[in-house]
Design a protein around this motif. Structure first.
Motif, PDB file in Angstrom:
ATOM      1  N   LEU A  65       0.853  -1.181   0.000  1.00 12.63           N
ATOM      2  CA  LEU A  65       0.000   0.000   0.000  1.00 12.63           C
ATOM      3  C   LEU A  65       0.894   1.237   0.000  1.00 12.63           C
ATOM      4  CD1 LEU A  65      -3.068   0.588   0.124  1.00 12.63           C
ATOM      5  CD2 LEU A  65      -2.818   0.863   2.591  1.00 12.63           C
ATOM      6  N   PHE A  66       0.540   2.195  -0.838  1.00 16.23           N
ATOM      7  CA  PHE A  66       1.323   3.426  -0.921  1.00 16.23           C
ATOM      8  C   PHE A  66       0.421   4.588  -0.548  1.00 16.23           C
ATOM      9  CE2 PHE A  66       3.682   6.875  -2.877  1.00 16.23           C
ATOM     10  CZ  PHE A  66       4.983   6.513  -2.587  1.00 16.23           C
ATOM     11  N   ASP A  67       0.971   5.540   0.182  1.00 18.78           N
ATOM     12  CA  ASP A  67       0.185   6.701   0.631  1.00 18.78           C
ATOM     13  C   ASP A  67      -1.065   6.253   1.401  1.00 18.78           C
ATOM     14  OD1 ASP A  67       1.997   8.385  -0.526  1.00 18.78           O
ATOM     15  OD2 ASP A  67       0.769   8.901  -2.266  1.00 18.78           O
ATOM     16  N   HIS A  84      14.938  15.340  -6.962  1.00 17.18           N
ATOM     17  CA  HIS A  84      14.002  15.592  -8.062  1.00 17.18           C
ATOM     18  C   HIS A  84      12.596  15.874  -7.563  1.00 17.18           C
ATOM     19  CE1 HIS A  84      16.940  13.002 -10.501  1.00 17.18           C
ATOM     20  NE2 HIS A  84      16.942  14.189 -11.078  1.00 17.18           N
ATOM     21  N   HIS A  85      12.329  15.477  -6.320  1.00 13.69           N
ATOM     22  CA  HIS A  85      10.937  15.444  -5.856  1.00 13.69           C
ATOM     23  C   HIS A  85      10.987  15.362  -4.335  1.00 13.69           C
ATOM     24  CE1 HIS A  85       6.815  14.201  -5.525  1.00 13.69           C
ATOM     25  NE2 HIS A  85       6.954  12.919  -5.766  1.00 13.69           N
ATOM     26  N   ALA A  86      10.099  16.095  -3.679  1.00 16.97           N
ATOM     27  CA  ALA A  86      10.159  16.160  -2.212  1.00 16.97           C
ATOM     28  C   ALA A  86       9.429  15.022  -1.517  1.00 16.97           C
ATOM     29  CB  ALA A  86       9.579  17.497  -1.746  1.00 16.97           C
ATOM     30  N   GLU A  87       8.667  14.208  -2.255  1.00 19.05           N
ATOM     31  CA  GLU A  87       7.937  13.141  -1.565  1.00 19.05           C
ATOM     32  C   GLU A  87       8.947  12.186  -0.917  1.00 19.05           C
ATOM     33  OE1 GLU A  87       4.861  11.127  -3.831  1.00 19.05           O
ATOM     34  OE2 GLU A  87       3.889  10.480  -1.979  1.00 19.05           O
ATOM     35  N   GLN A  88       8.557  11.720   0.273  1.00 18.22           N
ATOM     36  CA  GLN A  88       9.536  11.083   1.149  1.00 18.22           C
ATOM     37  C   GLN A  88      10.053   9.727   0.666  1.00 18.22           C
ATOM     38  OE1 GLN A  88       6.771  12.674   1.962  1.00 18.22           O
ATOM     39  NE2 GLN A  88       6.868  13.652   3.964  1.00 18.22           N
ATOM     40  N   ASP A  89       9.364   9.094  -0.274  1.00 16.75           N
ATOM     41  CA  ASP A  89       9.899   7.817  -0.776  1.00 16.75           C
ATOM     42  C   ASP A  89      11.198   8.039  -1.552  1.00 16.75           C
ATOM     43  OD1 ASP A  89       8.074   9.080  -2.549  1.00 16.75           O
ATOM     44  OD2 ASP A  89       7.919   7.277  -3.776  1.00 16.75           O
ATOM     45  N   HIS A  90      11.475   9.284  -1.923  1.00 15.93           N
ATOM     46  CA  HIS A  90      12.741   9.611  -2.597  1.00 15.93           C
ATOM     47  C   HIS A  90      13.623  10.553  -1.767  1.00 15.93           C
ATOM     48  CE1 HIS A  90      10.751   7.708  -5.875  1.00 15.93           C
ATOM     49  NE2 HIS A  90       9.788   8.596  -5.818  1.00 15.93           N
ATOM     50  N   SER A  91      12.977  11.390  -0.995  1.00 13.87           N
ATOM     51  CA  SER A  91      13.745  12.401  -0.257  1.00 13.87           C
ATOM     52  C   SER A  91      13.996  12.014   1.196  1.00 13.87           C
ATOM     53  CB  SER A  91      12.978  13.733  -0.266  1.00 13.87           C
ATOM     54  OG  SER A  91      11.804  13.618   0.531  1.00 13.87           O
ATOM     55  N   VAL A 108       4.396  15.896 -12.154  1.00 12.98           N
ATOM     56  CA  VAL A 108       4.426  14.437 -12.284  1.00 12.98           C
ATOM     57  C   VAL A 108       4.871  13.846 -10.942  1.00 12.98           C
ATOM     58  CG1 VAL A 108       4.784  14.228 -14.763  1.00 12.98           C
ATOM     59  CG2 VAL A 108       6.747  14.622 -13.319  1.00 12.98           C
ATOM     60  N   HIS A 109       4.155  14.053  -9.965  1.00 13.52           N
ATOM     61  CA  HIS A 109       2.780  14.456  -9.822  1.00 13.52           C
ATOM     62  C   HIS A 109       2.593  15.591  -8.821  1.00 13.52           C
ATOM     63  CE1 HIS A 109       2.649  11.962  -5.965  1.00 13.52           C
ATOM     64  NE2 HIS A 109       3.843  11.784  -6.486  1.00 13.52           N
ATOM     65  N   TRP A 110       3.703  16.142  -8.355  1.00 13.36           N
ATOM     66  CA  TRP A 110       3.648  17.308  -7.467  1.00 13.36           C
ATOM     67  C   TRP A 110       4.148  18.519  -8.278  1.00 13.36           C
ATOM     68  CZ3 TRP A 110       5.800  16.069  -1.820  1.00 13.36           C
ATOM     69  CH2 TRP A 110       4.956  15.134  -1.210  1.00 13.36           C
ATOM     70  N   CYS A 114      12.676  10.374 -12.069  1.00 15.65           N
ATOM     71  CA  CYS A 114      11.955  10.196 -10.792  1.00 15.65           C
ATOM     72  C   CYS A 114      10.617   9.480 -11.030  1.00 15.65           C
ATOM     73  CB  CYS A 114      11.810  11.519 -10.066  1.00 15.65           C
ATOM     74  SG  CYS A 114      11.564  11.257  -8.283  1.00 15.65           S
ATOM     75  N   ASP A 115       9.502   9.994 -10.520  1.00 16.91           N
ATOM     76  CA  ASP A 115       8.222   9.273 -10.690  1.00 16.91           C
ATOM     77  C   ASP A 115       7.790   9.192 -12.162  1.00 16.91           C
ATOM     78  OD1 ASP A 115       7.830   8.797  -7.984  1.00 16.91           O
ATOM     79  OD2 ASP A 115       6.508  10.513  -7.693  1.00 16.91           O
ATOM     80  N   PHE A 116       8.094  10.224 -12.923  1.00 17.81           N
ATOM     81  CA  PHE A 116       7.763  10.307 -14.348  1.00 17.81           C
ATOM     82  C   PHE A 116       8.296   9.042 -15.040  1.00 17.81           C
ATOM     83  CE2 PHE A 116       8.394  13.565 -18.087  1.00 17.81           C
ATOM     84  CZ  PHE A 116       7.178  13.175 -18.642  1.00 17.81           C
ATOM     85  N   ARG A 140      -0.687   1.763 -14.851  1.00  9.81           N
ATOM     86  CA  ARG A 140      -1.397   1.829 -13.566  1.00  9.81           C
ATOM     87  C   ARG A 140      -0.866   3.004 -12.727  1.00  9.81           C
ATOM     88  NH1 ARG A 140      -3.475  -2.513  -9.752  1.00  9.81           N
ATOM     89  NH2 ARG A 140      -2.939  -1.674  -7.749  1.00  9.81           N
ATOM     90  N   TYR A 141       0.454   3.154 -12.719  1.00  4.49           N
ATOM     91  CA  TYR A 141       1.059   4.226 -11.932  1.00  4.49           C
ATOM     92  C   TYR A 141       0.685   5.597 -12.515  1.00  4.49           C
ATOM     93  CZ  TYR A 141       4.664   6.514  -9.129  1.00  4.49           C
ATOM     94  OH  TYR A 141       5.327   7.316  -8.244  1.00  4.49           O
ATOM     95  N   TYR A 142       0.729   5.684 -13.839  1.00  7.96           N
ATOM     96  CA  TYR A 142       0.293   6.916 -14.511  1.00  7.96           C
ATOM     97  C   TYR A 142      -1.150   7.238 -14.108  1.00  7.96           C
ATOM     98  CZ  TYR A 142      -1.826   9.728 -18.186  1.00  7.96           C
ATOM     99  OH  TYR A 142      -2.557  10.697 -18.843  1.00  7.96           O
ATOM    100  N   SER A 164      12.581   6.487 -10.835  1.00 11.91           N
ATOM    101  CA  SER A 164      12.851   6.193  -9.425  1.00 11.91           C
ATOM    102  C   SER A 164      11.973   5.088  -8.861  1.00 11.91           C
ATOM    103  CB  SER A 164      12.709   7.468  -8.590  1.00 11.91           C
ATOM    104  OG  SER A 164      13.769   8.335  -8.905  1.00 11.91           O
ATOM    105  N   HIS A 165      11.133   4.504  -9.702  1.00  6.56           N
ATOM    106  CA  HIS A 165      10.411   3.272  -9.328  1.00  6.56           C
ATOM    107  C   HIS A 165      10.457   2.342 -10.533  1.00  6.56           C
ATOM    108  CE1 HIS A 165       8.543   5.047  -5.740  1.00  6.56           C
ATOM    109  NE2 HIS A 165       8.095   6.056  -6.468  1.00  6.56           N
ATOM    110  N   GLY A 166      10.731   1.064 -10.257  1.00  7.16           N
ATOM    111  CA  GLY A 166      10.686   0.077 -11.331  1.00  7.16           C
ATOM    112  C   GLY A 166      11.967   0.036 -12.137  1.00  7.16           C
TER     113      GLY A 166
HETATM  114 FE1  FEO Z   1       5.787  10.951  -5.745  1.00 11.20          FE
HETATM  115 FE2  FEO Z   1       7.607   8.143  -5.815  1.00 11.20          FE
HETATM  116  O1  FEO Z   1       6.954   9.712  -5.088  1.00 11.20           O
END
Ligand code: FEO
Length: 394
Positions: A22-24, A78-85, A145-147, A164-166, A190-192, A221-223
């Motif tokens: 589960l994410f988020d 690249h992105h502030a969401e915590q799964d990367h930052s 993408v997406h913030w 990153c997420d893109f 699905r991620y898109y 940054s995923h997959g």
């Molecule tokens: Fe928007 Fe993979 O974090």
């Protein structure tokens, strides 16, 4: 996961999260995910591109230790969401001379979310470059993408886009590269659908922006990493286009079988007319699969019984989700049953206000569906066929 070399001096140093489901606290991850981070050693400087979710920080640290990295000059965020930052503060402790390189919006978010002090940052403008000696990083703003702060890095000498997420996919795999395109296509779509579809217009601009780059590889940054990037670029072009498919998605819920009987009949009627149908039983469905189906369907028909004078809460959730994801769907309708009254149709219609859809005549039935109700469903199926023909989908 062990570090792997993409090209000479360029390493994948992130982590695979095989078990995450589960994410988020919202998005199911049937295939796990990965938090990719990349280390680029130039002849003069070293850069780490993104970090990992804090739950996996030990894997990133272990990879940096195994590579014998004594200093890091730049941590590219690249992105502030915590799964990367989320592991940036730990990396800053380990490498106190490192600077976090990002854009001004992302800087503010990192200061808010992770309390990284101001003096640790270098901000870059769109198109700015940093030299690592024999390697050059060009920073490209790719917002939404997406913030709003998301950006990408293009490694000029190697033609690698770190996105990153893109272009990413929530897919845990031991393969560094995309080895199974159909599987990655489904995960990436699905991620898109789950996080990027609402920002289709912005993504269109981002694709336009990178179209003249000589991209030999896309490292998200995923997959897994795309060594044949045209595959995912073409997929994104299709998803963000205005083109829809000859499909009807039917998110449905039924309490005592009346609505389910209508759905069964309606699915059959649509199939007889040569239309692809994707029904989703909302009490069982994975919302990621529903989101994916919404990417290019021409029509959505929400099916719900009336409960407490309105739609079933599961149908409200589906309508809310569709409204938030803003698919390019062209037509919508509502079918279902009621016992004595209620505002099911009005409430569902009202919650689809973000969608630029033509609403087709709903079919609401008192009690269990009867002969005339099935005829009404046939008329709705005929109406959908006519609309799809009008768009030359069939
Ligand atoms: Fe928007 Fe993979 O974090």
């Amino acid at each position: 996961m062990p570090f792997r070399e993409l090209r000479s001096g360029i390493y994948s140093v992130g982590a695979i999260d095989w078990d995450r489901r589960l994410f988020d606290e919202l998005i199911p991850l049937p295939d796990g995910t990965s938090y990719n981070a990349y280390l680029i050693k130039g002849s003069e400087k070293t850069a780490l591109l993104d970090t990992v979710d804090p739950a996996k920080d030990h894997e990133l640290v272990s990879n940096l230790e195994k590579l014998g990295i004594k200093s890091i000059d730049f941590i590219i965020a690249h992105h502030a969401e915590q799964d990367h930052s989320g592991t940036i503060p730990l990396i800053l402790k380990m490498y106190p001379n490192a600077k976090v390189v990002t854009n001004p919006k992302c800087k503010v978010m990192l200061m808010d979310l992770l309390q990284i002090p101001d003096e640790k940052f270098i901000t870059v403008v769109d198109g700015e470059m940093i030299s690592l000696g024999d390697k050059t990083l060009e920073f490209l703003y790719t917002p939404w993408v997406h913030w709003p702060e998301t950006m990408s890095t293009y490694l000029k000498e190697e033609g690698i886009l770190f996105s990153c997420d893109f272009f990413g996919s929530h897919l845990a795999t031991s393969d560094l590269w995309v080895t199974d395109q159909p599987r990655v296509y489904e995960s990436a779509k699905r991620y898109y659908a789950e996080i990027m579809m609402p920002f289709r217009a912005a993504i269109k601009k981002n694709l336009e922006k990178i179209k003249d780059l000589d991209i030999k590889m896309i490292a998200p940054s995923h997959g897994p990493v795309y060594d044949e990037p045209q595959f995912i670029l073409d997929a994104y072009k299709d998803w963000i286009s205005d083109q829809v498919k000859n499909e009807v998605v039917i998110p449905y819920v039924s309490m005592h079988d009346s609505t389910r009987r209508m759905v069964d009949y309606f699915v059959h009627a649509l199939m007889e007319r040569g239309i692809t149908v994707k029904p989703f039983n909302l009490t069982k469905t994975d919302i990621g699969e529903l989101a994916k189906a919404l990417v290019d369907t021409a029509t959505v028909v929400i099916a719900s019984p009336t409960v407490l004078a309105g739609p079933h809460p599961a149908a409200v959730y589906a309508a809310y989700l569709a409204n938030a994801l803003r698919p390019k769907t062209k037509f919508a309708s509502v079918i279902g049953s009621y016992g004595w009254g209620g505002k099911t149709v009005e409430m569902i219609k009202g919650s689809l206000s973000n969608l630029n859809v033509e609403l087709l005549e709903p079919v609401m039935v008192k009690g269990y569906p009867k002969e005339e109700d099935f005829k009404a469903l046939d008329r709705l199926a005929d109406g959908i066929l006519e609309k799809h023909r009008g768009l030359k989908l069939i």
